[in-house]
Design an enzyme around this catalytic site. Structure first.
Site, PDB file in Angstrom:
ATOM      1  N   ASP A  46       9.950 -22.098 -18.810  1.00 18.98           N
ATOM      2  CA  ASP A  46      10.392 -22.303 -20.205  1.00 18.98           C
ATOM      3  C   ASP A  46       9.842 -23.582 -20.963  1.00 18.98           C
ATOM      4  OD1 ASP A  46      11.885 -20.098 -19.711  1.00 18.98           O
ATOM      5  OD2 ASP A  46      13.626 -21.221 -19.754  1.00 18.98           O
TER       6      ASP A  46
HETATM    7  N1  URA Z   1      15.102 -20.363 -15.299  1.00 21.32           N
HETATM    8  C1  URA Z   1      15.045 -20.383 -16.377  1.00 21.32           C
HETATM    9  O1  URA Z   1      16.076 -20.375 -17.228  1.00 21.32           O
HETATM   10  N2  URA Z   1      14.038 -21.363 -17.069  1.00 21.32           N
HETATM   11  C2  URA Z   1      12.930 -21.631 -16.463  1.00 21.32           C
HETATM   12  O2  URA Z   1      12.051 -22.261 -17.258  1.00 21.32           O
HETATM   13  C3  URA Z   1      12.854 -21.464 -14.945  1.00 21.32           C
HETATM   14  C4  URA Z   1      13.816 -20.714 -14.335  1.00 21.32           C
END
Ligand code: URA
Length: 233
Positions: free
Chosen positions: A104
């Site tokens: 993310d």
């Molecule tokens: N899980 C998440 O919620 N975000 C990420 O960036 C990676 C794994």
């Protein structure tokens, strides 16, 4: 080792005289640097030759490890936000590298890139189940029931069922989470399903690979041994 002009002719770029003109015009790069010398010797297995920015055959397989900072989205392009591609040094820009899975925008840590499509698919396949370890700072404190719920395969708020995962509390509001799949916002949604809002998330490990001493925002190439270990995961 092979002469650049022979390599270009063999790749179907043109005749020897056409290749000479193409080189003179500065349209050819080797590992990102413009080359005008048609007698340059290169190793097509290890070096990347591009014509007008597009990679020609015999490309070198590359796997990069980035320590992603927050604020970059995992995409090859985006009209609004800076992308992780902007963090790659110039010599890697024309190598057709793709991020392996996604982090993310707010998540930091270990993100791989490769130009090997087979390896890419192998690493993101849920069948392969390469474990990924995340460090989370979160609201609340993980309990024994939370640990059991993760181990048994959590059901998310939207009824999605997750594969068994490991939750290891490090202290109040701090945990390590190991998951073997890559659903959208997976760790944040797993923690939310147990009432623990994630405030900070960092991926620390993928398979046997860790961030090691790599600084935030820095990139390094994996060694042949590291790539071989990844392929065995
Ligand atoms: N899980 C998440 O919620 N975000 C990420 O960036 C990676 C794994």
């Amino acid at each position: 080792m092979e002469r650049l002009d022979k390599f270009l002719c063999d790749s179907g770029v043109g005749t020897r005289s056409q290749v000479k003109l193409i080189l003179k015009a500065g349209r050819v790069t080797v590992d990102g640097a413009v080359v005008r010398d048609n007698s340059l010797k290169l190793d097509p297995q290890r070096q990347t030759v591009c014509l007008d920015g597009r990679s020609l055959g015999g490309k070198r397989r590359v796997v990069l490890l980035l320590n992603k900072p927050a604020g970059y989205i995992t995409a090859t392009e985006d009209p609004k936000d800076p992308t992780v591609m902007e963090l790659l040094p110039a010599e890697y820009r024309a190598m057709d590298l793709k991020p392996v899975g996604r982090l993310d925008k707010a998540t930091e840590g270990l993100l791989l890139f490769t130009n090997d499509g087979d390896l890419l698919h192998r690493l993101i396949s849920p069948k392969k189940e390469v474990p990924k370890v995340y460090y989370a700072r979160h609201e609340g404190a993980a309990t024994d029931e939370d640990i059991e719920a993760f181990a048994g395969g959590l059901t998310l708020r939207d009824e999605t069922v997750c594969l068994p995962a490991k939750l290891e509390p490090l202290g109040p509001g701090e945990s390590l989470i190991t998951v073997c799949e890559g659903k959208y916002h997976q760790v944040r949604r797993m923690m939310a399903a147990r009432g623990m809002h994630v405030e900070y998330l960092e991926r620390r490990q993928e398979g046997s690979l860790t961030l090691g001493a790599l600084a935030r925002g820095a990139v390094r190439e994996l060694t042949a041994d590291e790539i071989a270990a990844l392929e065995r995961e």
